[in-house]
Design a protein around this motif. Structure first.
Motif, PDB file in Angstrom:
ATOM      1  N   GLY A 169       0.788  -1.234   0.000  1.00 24.45           N
ATOM      2  CA  GLY A 169       0.000   0.000   0.000  1.00 24.45           C
ATOM      3  C   GLY A 169       0.824   1.290   0.000  1.00 24.45           C
ATOM      4  N   PRO A 170       1.715   1.489   0.999  1.00 19.07           N
ATOM      5  CA  PRO A 170       2.508   2.734   1.001  1.00 19.07           C
ATOM      6  C   PRO A 170       3.354   2.901  -0.253  1.00 19.07           C
ATOM      7  CG  PRO A 170       2.619   1.672   3.138  1.00 19.07           C
ATOM      8  CD  PRO A 170       1.918   0.715   2.229  1.00 19.07           C
ATOM      9  N   GLN A 172       2.545   1.838  -3.225  1.00 20.76           N
ATOM     10  CA  GLN A 172       1.633   2.266  -4.286  1.00 20.76           C
ATOM     11  C   GLN A 172       1.285   3.754  -4.121  1.00 20.76           C
ATOM     12  OE1 GLN A 172      -2.553   0.975  -4.420  1.00 20.76           O
ATOM     13  NE2 GLN A 172      -2.121   0.149  -6.442  1.00 20.76           N
ATOM     14  N   ALA A 173       1.167   4.194  -2.857  1.00 22.24           N
ATOM     15  CA  ALA A 173       0.859   5.605  -2.610  1.00 22.24           C
ATOM     16  C   ALA A 173       1.976   6.501  -3.171  1.00 22.24           C
ATOM     17  CB  ALA A 173       0.677   5.852  -1.112  1.00 22.24           C
ATOM     18  N   LEU A 174       3.233   6.094  -2.931  1.00 26.02           N
ATOM     19  CA  LEU A 174       4.354   6.907  -3.433  1.00 26.02           C
ATOM     20  C   LEU A 174       4.472   6.790  -4.951  1.00 26.02           C
ATOM     21  CD1 LEU A 174       7.159   6.512  -0.747  1.00 26.02           C
ATOM     22  CD2 LEU A 174       5.181   8.003  -0.793  1.00 26.02           C
ATOM     23  N   GLN A 175       4.118   5.631  -5.478  1.00 28.62           N
ATOM     24  CA  GLN A 175       4.107   5.448  -6.932  1.00 28.62           C
ATOM     25  C   GLN A 175       3.073   6.404  -7.549  1.00 28.62           C
ATOM     26  OE1 GLN A 175       2.861   1.520  -7.990  1.00 28.62           O
ATOM     27  NE2 GLN A 175       3.514   1.688 -10.096  1.00 28.62           N
ATOM     28  N   LEU A 182      13.791   3.977  -7.213  1.00 29.26           N
ATOM     29  CA  LEU A 182      14.859   4.014  -6.198  1.00 29.26           C
ATOM     30  C   LEU A 182      14.398   4.784  -4.953  1.00 29.26           C
ATOM     31  CD1 LEU A 182      17.811   3.298  -5.454  1.00 29.26           C
ATOM     32  CD2 LEU A 182      18.477   5.528  -6.383  1.00 29.26           C
ATOM     33  N   ASP A 183      13.704   5.906  -5.174  1.00 30.79           N
ATOM     34  CA  ASP A 183      13.190   6.688  -4.041  1.00 30.79           C
ATOM     35  C   ASP A 183      12.234   5.846  -3.204  1.00 30.79           C
ATOM     36  OD1 ASP A 183      14.557   8.905  -4.929  1.00 30.79           O
ATOM     37  OD2 ASP A 183      12.881   9.692  -6.084  1.00 30.79           O
ATOM     38  N   ILE A 186      14.164   3.222  -1.107  1.00 32.18           N
ATOM     39  CA  ILE A 186      14.947   3.737   0.025  1.00 32.18           C
ATOM     40  C   ILE A 186      14.067   4.338   1.122  1.00 32.18           C
ATOM     41  CG2 ILE A 186      16.657   5.498   0.696  1.00 32.18           C
ATOM     42  CD1 ILE A 186      18.072   4.812  -1.955  1.00 32.18           C
ATOM     43  N   CYS A 187      13.046   5.094   0.736  1.00 35.95           N
ATOM     44  CA  CYS A 187      12.312   5.768   1.812  1.00 35.95           C
ATOM     45  C   CYS A 187      10.981   5.094   2.129  1.00 35.95           C
ATOM     46  CB  CYS A 187      12.122   7.251   1.520  1.00 35.95           C
ATOM     47  SG  CYS A 187      11.085   7.590   0.148  1.00 35.95           S
ATOM     48  N   CYS A 188      10.692   3.983   1.506  1.00 39.57           N
ATOM     49  CA  CYS A 188       9.438   3.292   1.833  1.00 39.57           C
ATOM     50  C   CYS A 188       9.661   1.808   2.107  1.00 39.57           C
ATOM     51  CB  CYS A 188       8.454   3.483   0.683  1.00 39.57           C
ATOM     52  SG  CYS A 188       6.912   2.591   0.878  1.00 39.57           S
ATOM     53  N   PRO A 191      12.599   1.043   4.916  1.00 41.61           N
ATOM     54  CA  PRO A 191      12.142   1.285   6.300  1.00 41.61           C
ATOM     55  C   PRO A 191      11.111   0.261   6.774  1.00 41.61           C
ATOM     56  CG  PRO A 191      12.224   3.349   5.099  1.00 41.61           C
ATOM     57  CD  PRO A 191      12.508   2.265   4.099  1.00 41.61           C
ATOM     58  N   MET A 192      10.232  -0.178   5.870  1.00 41.13           N
ATOM     59  CA  MET A 192       9.223  -1.161   6.291  1.00 41.13           C
ATOM     60  C   MET A 192       9.849  -2.536   6.534  1.00 41.13           C
ATOM     61  SD  MET A 192       5.634  -0.417   4.372  1.00 41.13           S
ATOM     62  CE  MET A 192       6.204  -0.443   2.701  1.00 41.13           C
TER      63      MET A 192
END
Lengths: 269, 264
Positions: A169-170, A172-175, A182-183, A186-188, A191-192
């Motif tokens: 889910g997160p 897909q939200a950033l997508q 790459l972003d 690294i930031c999603c 961390p998960m």
């Protein structure tokens, strides 16, 4: 009455499944065959008991004459394990990114990364140590290289699995807001996956400490070299000192690792 | 009830309003199916600049799929989508990312990155334009951090900036998700049942906040809901979907509750 009983009776083999039953029979045959190959002998075990007693009695009291050189070798073992694990963990991250279905750039890269990780994991660490001893010579460097490869094999797989288990889910939200792959990694996704990755890294450290003792037996540096020499010289009292040192080291690292795991994972909640 | 906005006579007041505004989303003859099962069929409508539009329908009516197809999270089988001058169905890779960076999307389950702070999550709104500078709040340049804090302030959560996302309540998480969307400076906001996972009070607060912020910024907004009150209270226009077909495309002032209940 008799015909009624026949009608309601159920065959004792009615619920039996053929394939599991055949697999169990095959396993029994393989086990019996392996017993023969393993050289199991009750007679040799019984005749060996007095020898075990002699060796055990010679181990006590543990020798203290070479404690300082042994301690220095133990420190080298810890250094090898630490450096090998840290470098291995760092190198495992790109391997895992390429080897996880939800982060790999292509199926070709995925297959190559999975294949390499499998190779690193399935070849035993002692085989890697022999390879590196032959390549770079005797000493801790060969052992450290073996631990790096072994850690990539261990952590690469578990890191990739941690990445694959993350909630999509997160990501897909950033997508959806236009973030590059790459972003997002690294930031999603990292961390998960971090709790699983920290867990695997600390297990890798414990594993590396135990491995680095064994690697010394083939000349790859550390306390294992001391143990091999003591056993070859029949100095079982020195061997006992080394075994006690290894025991204290392994238990300490496991305790520290458990404490670090709890502290790091709890701090993120 | 009329079906197609193009064939429909609009109420005089709405016509006057729409004529002044440009079309930002234009959907024509859109069909989507999963495993040969149609989700919706031959849907056409327009969304105009600055409008707040509700897509209303029962569960499984195809509302969320319709919204996701507008940003190409779902592939369409047939039809065209024009959004902000882009032909969405033909977009790929870099062009698709650039298009998506102009669209804010609020999900039903907020979809924040757990373990990261609320502030880092808000900064992710500018990932498309700033890249690595928006990875984590401690890496962001001061102007960007201030902008993210302002976004958090606008949803009333500045004090929670350094709190981990997974320690926030459902309502607070959805507010952070809205702040992340605001950080994008989007031209349009799509919201997929933003209040559905919240209790009625928190749901109303979220809808109130979202539509207030969108109206104050004159941001075109399309939200999916199955809540009649939310559609009537917060939208200018309602698109009603039932069994994969667009049954209602009408301004709120021209609709009655009974007409909307026919969708369920």
């Amino acid at each position: 009455m008799s015909s009624q009983l026949t009608e309601i009776n159920i065959s004792r083999f009615a619920g039996l499944k053929i394939i599991p039953a055949l697999m169990f029979c095959a396993f029994l045959l393989v086990f019996l065959w392996s017993l023969n190959g393993a050289g199991i002998s009750l007679r040799e075990l019984i005749t060996g008991i007095p020898n075990m007693g002699v060796i055990a009695s010679e181990m006590v009291p543990p020798a203290t004459d070479r404690v300082w050189p042994m301690f220095k070798s133990l420190v080298t073992t810890v250094q090898m394990a630490l450096v090998g694990t840290v470098i291995g963990v760092v190198l495992s991250i790109p391997f895992a990114i390429f080897a996880a279905r939800n982060t790999t750039p292509s199926i070709v890269v995925y297959s190559a990364a999975r294949g390499l990780i499998s190779l690193f994991r399935t070849v035993p660490d002692i085989a890697w140590a022999l390879f590196f001893v032959a390549s770079v010579g005797l000493g801790p460097f060969a052992g450290t290289l073996a631990l790096v490869v072994d850690t990539i094999g261990f952590c690469g797989r578990f890191f990739a699995e941690s990445l694959e288990e993350t909630d999509p889910g997160p990501n897909q939200a950033l997508q959806t807001l236009g973030a590059k792959p790459l972003d997002r990694i690294i930031c999603c996704q990292i961390p998960m996956a971090l709790p699983g990755m920290i867990n695997a890294s600390l297990f890798a450290l414990e594993k590396a400490v135990r491995s680095s003792v064994i690697l010394g037996l083939v000349g790859a540096g550390g306390i294992g070299v001391e143990l091999a020499v003591s056993m070859e010289m029949f100095r079982y009292d020195q061997a006992m000192t080394i075994i006690l040192m290894i025991f204290v080291l392994v238990v300490s690292v496991e305790q520290l690792s458990a404490f670090a795991r709890k502290s790091i994972l709890d701090s993120g909640k | 009830m009329s079906v197609n906005v193009l064939e429909k006579e609009l109420p005089p007041q709405s016509e006057a309003v729409f004529q002044e505004k440009s079309t930002v989303v234009s959907v024509r003859n859109l069909s989507v199916s999963f495993k040969k099962q149609p989700v919706f069929n031959d849907i056409s409508f327009d969304i105009f600049q600055g409008e707040v539009v509700a897509i209303l329908g029962s569960n499984g009516a195809g509302k969320s799929t319709l919204l996701k197809s507008l940003v190409k999270l779902v592939d369409v089988n047939q039809g065209s989508i024009e959004c902000l001058t882009h032909s969405v169905t033909g977009l790929r890779n870099k062009k698709l990312r650039k298009f998506r960076s102009q669209i804010g999307f609020v999900f039903q389950k907020h979809q924040l990155v757990p373990r990261l702070t609320a502030l880092s999550n808000v900064l992710h709104g500018s990932l498309a334009s700033s890249g690595f500078k928006s990875w984590f709040h401690w890496m962001a340049p001061s102007p960007q951090r201030i902008k993210a804090l302002q976004a958090l302030d606008s949803v009333g959560l500045k004090s929670k900036a350094l709190q981990s996302a997974d320690s926030l309540s459902g309502g607070q998480s959805q507010r952070v998700a809205i702040a992340r969307t605001l950080m994008q400076n989007p031209s349009i906001i799509f919201a997929d049942e933003p209040a559905a996972s919240l209790d009625p009070k928190a749901g109303n607060e979220i809808m109130e906040l979202l539509t207030r912020l969108c109206r104050s910024r004159q941001t075109t907004t399309l939200f999916v809901t199955h809540n009649l009150e939310h559609a009537l209270q917060y939208a200018d226009r309602v698109l009603g979907i039932k069994n994969g077909e667009l049954l209602i495309d009408e301004s709120v002032s021209a609709l009655t509750v009974d007409e909307l209940k026919e969708l369920f």
